[in-house]
Write an enzyme that holds these catalytic residues in place. Structure first.
Site, PDB file in Angstrom:
ATOM      1  N   MET A  26       0.796  -1.087  -0.055  1.00  0.00           N
ATOM      2  CA  MET A  26       0.067  -0.072   0.174  1.00  0.00           C
ATOM      3  C   MET A  26       0.896   1.267  -0.116  1.00  0.00           C
ATOM      4  SD  MET A  26      -3.493  -0.993   2.022  1.00  0.00           S
ATOM      5  CE  MET A  26      -2.963  -0.627   3.666  1.00  0.00           C
TER       6      MET A  26
ATOM      7  N   HIS B  54       9.658  -3.462   3.381  1.00  0.00           N
ATOM      8  CA  HIS B  54       9.321  -3.635   2.029  1.00  0.00           C
ATOM      9  C   HIS B  54      10.598  -3.761   1.111  1.00  0.00           C
ATOM     10  CE1 HIS B  54       5.996  -0.845   2.920  1.00  0.00           C
ATOM     11  NE2 HIS B  54       5.359  -1.759   2.479  1.00  0.00           N
TER      12      HIS B  54
HETATM   13  O1  PAF Z   1      -0.347  -5.815   3.610  1.00  0.00           O
HETATM   14  C1  PAF Z   1      -0.782  -4.962   2.937  1.00  0.00           C
HETATM   15  O2  PAF Z   1      -0.116  -4.020   2.473  1.00  0.00           O
HETATM   16  C2  PAF Z   1      -2.154  -4.922   2.286  1.00  0.00           C
HETATM   17  O3  PAF Z   1      -3.024  -5.639   2.999  1.00  0.00           O
HETATM   18  C3  PAF Z   1      -1.960  -5.599   0.634  1.00  0.00           C
HETATM   19  C4  PAF Z   1      -1.780  -7.047   0.799  1.00  0.00           C
HETATM   20  C5  PAF Z   1      -0.909  -4.995  -0.090  1.00  0.00           C
HETATM   21  C6  PAF Z   1      -3.552  -5.702   0.330  1.00  0.00           C
HETATM   22  O4  PAF Z   1      -4.141  -4.234   0.161  1.00  0.00           O
END
Ligand code: PAF
Length: 281
Positions: free
Chosen positions: A30, A37
């Site tokens: 998101m 990340h």
């Molecule tokens: O974990 C997240 O960042 C969100 O729940 C995802 C998997 C991108 C779905 O919007």
């Protein structure tokens, strides 16, 4: 690195890669990217030839409008980071393109098991929103492998269940939780913490590690309640602090091989979640 907002265009590119026999690995996010990340992306690179990152703040998974509105959106700097990480393509769809007939009228994916407790209980319909958007991303991007963080442990189990039950031909791979030097799990929401709250936040992981160290099956209830009391004493409002079987999130029993301790707590207006996994001693 190409940035696509149109499904048709990214699909063309993916089909080209697939026709060359290249394996596609997706990291759904998101946005507001951090080192957590980056480590999922590094893991993704080791699992296939092409790495895609999706960035979409999915309105369907927020049960509070205010949480959705204040979720940090930093697309420009996210894209700069992804360039340095050598990602192959980024998908940034619009809400209208993912929900062409509106959010309310969209068909929803409901997973009846694993979703009743913990975040499923405290964030009603949250997992319905997550599964629905993840299912859409799978359909558009047709990945071979998808990487999710262990930090959202309940989400990870639910996605695995969805992949099994909806017969997706996709491998789900879990990446480790990245932590700050005091143990706080990296999360986009950490930016909401005030400096004082940021200091207190380390107690979440400290209590998880303490339970791991002191774990005895006969002590589950007392470990849970003393961890709760510790966290409340430093100013957190605990939603849950539970010791469970890591496979099915049920109370541990004689068949339990791996244990997960799951917690969610509020510090002011910020909700933090974390967990720790360990083999049954
Ligand atoms: O974990 C997240 O960042 C969100 O729940 C995802 C998997 C991108 C779905 O919007």
């Amino acid at each position: 690195m190409k940035v696509y907002s149109e499904s048709e265009l990214i699909r063309e590119h993916i089909n080209l890669w697939k026709s060359n026999g290249e394996k596609i690995v997706l990291v759904p996010t998101m946005g507001h990217l951090h080192k957590g990340h980056a480590s999922l992306i590094e893991l993704a690179k080791s699992l296939g030839q092409r790495v895609l990152v999706s960035i979409f703040v999915n309105p369907l998974q927020f049960n509070q409008e205010s949480d959705f509105t204040r979720y940090p959106r930093t697309l420009e700097s996210d894209i700069e980071q992804l360039l340095t990480l050598n990602v192959d393509a980024v998908f940034t769809p619009s809400t209208e393109s993912l929900y062409p007939h509106g959010i309310q009228s969209a068909p929803k994916i409901i997973i009846p098991e694993l979703t009743e407790e913990f975040d499923g209980h405290y964030r009603p319909r949250h997992f319905e929103g997550v599964c629905t958007v993840v299912c859409k991303l799978f359909n558009i991007l047709t990945p071979d492998v998808v990487v999710f963080g262990n930090k959202d442990y309940q989400q990870l189990l639910i996605i695995r269940r969805m992949v099994d039950d909806l017969n997706f031909n996709i491998d789900i791979v879990a990446g480790n939780t990245e932590r700050e030097s005091d143990g706080l799990a990296m999360s986009s929401r950490n930016t909401h913490l005030t400096p004082d709250q940021r200091v207190v936040a380390k107690h979440l992981y400290a209590n998880l590690t303490q339970v791991k160290t002191q774990f005895l099956p006969s002590e589950v209830l007392s470990l849970e309640s003393s961890a709760r009391a510790n966290l409340e004493a430093v100013g957190m409002t605990v939603e849950y602090f539970s010791i469970r079987d890591a496979v099915n999130l049920q109370p541990i029993d004689n068949n339990t091989k791996n244990v997960v301790v799951l917690t969610a707590a509020w510090l002011g207006d910020t909700r933090l979640i974390d967990n720790i996994l360990f083999p049954m001693p």
